[in-house]
Design a protein around this motif. Structure first.
Motif, PDB file in Angstrom:
ATOM      1  N   GLY A  73      17.328  -3.408   6.907  1.00 22.98           N
ATOM      2  CA  GLY A  73      18.039  -2.502   7.791  1.00 22.98           C
ATOM      3  C   GLY A  73      17.241  -1.304   8.271  1.00 22.98           C
ATOM      4  N   LYS A  74      15.951  -1.285   7.960  1.00 22.64           N
ATOM      5  CA  LYS A  74      15.121  -0.149   8.350  1.00 22.64           C
ATOM      6  C   LYS A  74      13.949  -0.618   9.211  1.00 22.64           C
ATOM      7  N   GLN A  75      13.341   0.345   9.888  1.00 25.74           N
ATOM      8  CA  GLN A  75      12.165   0.029  10.681  1.00 25.74           C
ATOM      9  C   GLN A  75      10.958  -0.165   9.780  1.00 25.74           C
ATOM     10  N   ARG A  76      10.031  -0.931  10.288  1.00 24.13           N
ATOM     11  CA  ARG A  76       8.787  -1.132   9.555  1.00 24.13           C
ATOM     12  C   ARG A  76       8.013   0.183   9.536  1.00 24.13           C
ATOM     13  N   GLU A  77       7.353   0.456   8.411  1.00 22.94           N
ATOM     14  CA  GLU A  77       6.631   1.712   8.288  1.00 22.94           C
ATOM     15  C   GLU A  77       5.258   1.484   7.669  1.00 22.94           C
ATOM     16  N   PHE A  78       4.376   2.401   7.983  1.00 16.32           N
ATOM     17  CA  PHE A  78       3.016   2.371   7.470  1.00 16.32           C
ATOM     18  C   PHE A  78       3.009   2.716   5.986  1.00 16.32           C
ATOM     19  N   VAL A  79       2.147   2.041   5.244  1.00 16.60           N
ATOM     20  CA  VAL A  79       2.010   2.298   3.817  1.00 16.60           C
ATOM     21  C   VAL A  79       0.606   2.845   3.511  1.00 16.60           C
ATOM     22  N   ALA A  80      -0.403   2.082   3.863  1.00 14.19           N
ATOM     23  CA  ALA A  80      -1.776   2.458   3.504  1.00 14.19           C
ATOM     24  C   ALA A  80      -2.764   1.707   4.364  1.00 14.19           C
ATOM     25  N   ALA A  81      -3.988   2.216   4.425  1.00 10.06           N
ATOM     26  CA  ALA A  81      -5.060   1.528   5.126  1.00 10.06           C
ATOM     27  C   ALA A  81      -6.395   1.876   4.492  1.00 10.06           C
ATOM     28  N   ILE A  82      -7.326   0.960   4.625  1.00 13.01           N
ATOM     29  CA  ILE A  82      -8.687   1.191   4.166  1.00 13.01           C
ATOM     30  C   ILE A  82      -9.613   0.730   5.272  1.00 13.01           C
ATOM     31  N   THR A  83     -10.598   1.559   5.603  1.00 10.39           N
ATOM     32  CA  THR A  83     -11.502   1.209   6.688  1.00 10.39           C
ATOM     33  C   THR A  83     -12.409   0.059   6.292  1.00 10.39           C
ATOM     34  N   TRP A  84     -13.025  -0.526   7.282  1.00  8.33           N
ATOM     35  CA  TRP A  84     -13.807  -1.737   7.071  1.00  8.33           C
ATOM     36  C   TRP A  84     -14.906  -1.550   6.024  1.00  8.33           C
ATOM     37  N   ASN A  85     -15.472  -0.340   5.946  1.00  2.88           N
ATOM     38  CA  ASN A  85     -16.568  -0.089   5.000  1.00  2.88           C
ATOM     39  C   ASN A  85     -16.101   0.589   3.725  1.00  2.88           C
ATOM     40  N   GLY A  86     -14.803   0.785   3.601  1.00  5.32           N
ATOM     41  CA  GLY A  86     -14.270   1.420   2.399  1.00  5.32           C
ATOM     42  C   GLY A  86     -14.476   2.914   2.335  1.00  5.32           C
ATOM     43  N   ALA A  87     -15.000   3.489   3.412  1.00  4.20           N
ATOM     44  CA  ALA A  87     -15.328   4.907   3.385  1.00  4.20           C
ATOM     45  C   ALA A  87     -14.095   5.801   3.444  1.00  4.20           C
ATOM     46  N   ARG A  88     -13.045   5.325   4.080  1.00  5.95           N
ATOM     47  CA  ARG A  88     -11.840   6.130   4.213  1.00  5.95           C
ATOM     48  C   ARG A  88     -10.620   5.308   3.836  1.00  5.95           C
ATOM     49  N   ARG A  89      -9.703   5.997   3.206  1.00  3.58           N
ATOM     50  CA  ARG A  89      -8.409   5.415   2.862  1.00  3.58           C
ATOM     51  C   ARG A  89      -7.318   6.341   3.362  1.00  3.58           C
ATOM     52  N   TYR A  90      -6.257   5.768   3.843  1.00  8.68           N
ATOM     53  CA  TYR A  90      -5.141   6.551   4.362  1.00  8.68           C
ATOM     54  C   TYR A  90      -3.850   6.067   3.700  1.00  8.68           C
ATOM     55  N   TYR A  91      -2.971   7.018   3.466  1.00 10.78           N
ATOM     56  CA  TYR A  91      -1.693   6.695   2.837  1.00 10.78           C
ATOM     57  C   TYR A  91      -0.573   7.464   3.529  1.00 10.78           C
ATOM     58  N   ALA A  92       0.579   6.840   3.593  1.00  7.83           N
ATOM     59  CA  ALA A  92       1.765   7.572   4.011  1.00  7.83           C
ATOM     60  C   ALA A  92       2.060   8.638   2.952  1.00  7.83           C
ATOM     61  N   ASP A  93       2.642   9.724   3.379  1.00  5.96           N
ATOM     62  CA  ASP A  93       2.847  10.854   2.473  1.00  5.96           C
ATOM     63  C   ASP A  93       3.592  10.458   1.207  1.00  5.96           C
ATOM     64  N   SER A  94       4.598   9.624   1.334  1.00  5.95           N
ATOM     65  CA  SER A  94       5.414   9.284   0.161  1.00  5.95           C
ATOM     66  C   SER A  94       4.680   8.358  -0.813  1.00  5.95           C
ATOM     67  N   MET A  95       3.533   7.829  -0.404  1.00 10.93           N
ATOM     68  CA  MET A  95       2.762   6.933  -1.257  1.00 10.93           C
ATOM     69  C   MET A  95       1.554   7.619  -1.894  1.00 10.93           C
ATOM     70  N   LYS A  96       1.198   8.773  -1.391  1.00 17.46           N
ATOM     71  CA  LYS A  96       0.016   9.456  -1.916  1.00 17.46           C
ATOM     72  C   LYS A  96       0.180   9.775  -3.392  1.00 17.46           C
ATOM     73  N   GLY A  97      -0.852   9.475  -4.148  1.00 17.38           N
ATOM     74  CA  GLY A  97      -0.816   9.705  -5.579  1.00 17.38           C
ATOM     75  C   GLY A  97      -0.193   8.573  -6.367  1.00 17.38           C
ATOM     76  N   ARG A  98       0.449   7.647  -5.677  1.00 15.72           N
ATOM     77  CA  ARG A  98       1.075   6.512  -6.381  1.00 15.72           C
ATOM     78  C   ARG A  98       0.432   5.181  -6.004  1.00 15.72           C
ATOM     79  N   PHE A  99       0.019   5.050  -4.751  1.00 13.84           N
ATOM     80  CA  PHE A  99      -0.553   3.794  -4.254  1.00 13.84           C
ATOM     81  C   PHE A  99      -2.046   3.957  -4.029  1.00 13.84           C
ATOM     82  N   THR A 100      -2.779   2.891  -4.279  1.00 10.98           N
ATOM     83  CA  THR A 100      -4.220   2.904  -4.056  1.00 10.98           C
ATOM     84  C   THR A 100      -4.643   1.590  -3.411  1.00 10.98           C
ATOM     85  N   SER A 101      -5.344   1.689  -2.301  1.00 15.42           N
ATOM     86  CA  SER A 101      -5.862   0.487  -1.655  1.00 15.42           C
ATOM     87  C   SER A 101      -7.323   0.296  -2.056  1.00 15.42           C
ATOM     88  N   SER A 102      -7.712  -0.955  -2.205  1.00 16.20           N
ATOM     89  CA  SER A 102      -9.083  -1.263  -2.603  1.00 16.20           C
ATOM     90  C   SER A 102      -9.492  -2.594  -1.993  1.00 16.20           C
TER      91      SER A 102
END
Length: 127
Positions: free
Chosen positions: A41-70
């Motif tokens: 019942g909700k819209q799709r939302e962004f969770v996390a991303a990691i750049t092609w070289n692993g240099a940068r990772r991005y997280y939605a605010d509510s996931m920061k500190g809890r989720f880790t992409s690798s």
């Protein structure tokens, strides 16, 4: 590129899960990888991303500190480690891949900027 997400399941609040996104068809070493989710019942939302070289990772605010992409290039696989899960994390989780290599963080949270989508894996967090 074909993406296969797995690792979803049912977990109690406070628990952890690790989602995997395995790619086939070609190497994803040159691709930016992301995760989106959609709750019922909700819209799709962004969770996390990691750049092609692993240099940068991005997280939605509510996931920061809890989720880790690798990533594991040797296995052509990307991961999303989810800790301290909450009932509001319940959703279908999708992995995505794109090759445009944006410089702005906001571009990684836009689902339109990804070229390949895997099927969802369901995560249910019970209270």
């Amino acid at each position: 590129v074909q993406l296969q997400a797995c690792g979803g399941g049912v977990v109690q609040a406070g628990g952890s899960l690790r989602l995997s996104c395995a790619a086939s068809g070609r190497t994803i070493n040159g691709y930016d990888m992301g995760w989106f989710r959609q709750a019922p019942g909700k819209q799709r939302e962004f969770v996390a991303a990691i750049t092609w070289n692993g240099a940068r990772r991005y997280y939605a605010d509510s996931m920061k500190g809890r989720f880790t992409s690798s990533r594991d290039n040797a296995k052509n696989t990307r991961y999303l480690q989810m800790n301290m899960l909450k009932p509001e994390d319940t959703a279908d989780y999708y992995c995505v891949a794109g090759s445009r290599h944006f410089s702005a963080a906001r571009d990684y949270s836009d689902e339109q900027n990804y070229d390949y989508w895997g099927q969802g894996t369901q995560v249910t967090v019970s209270s």
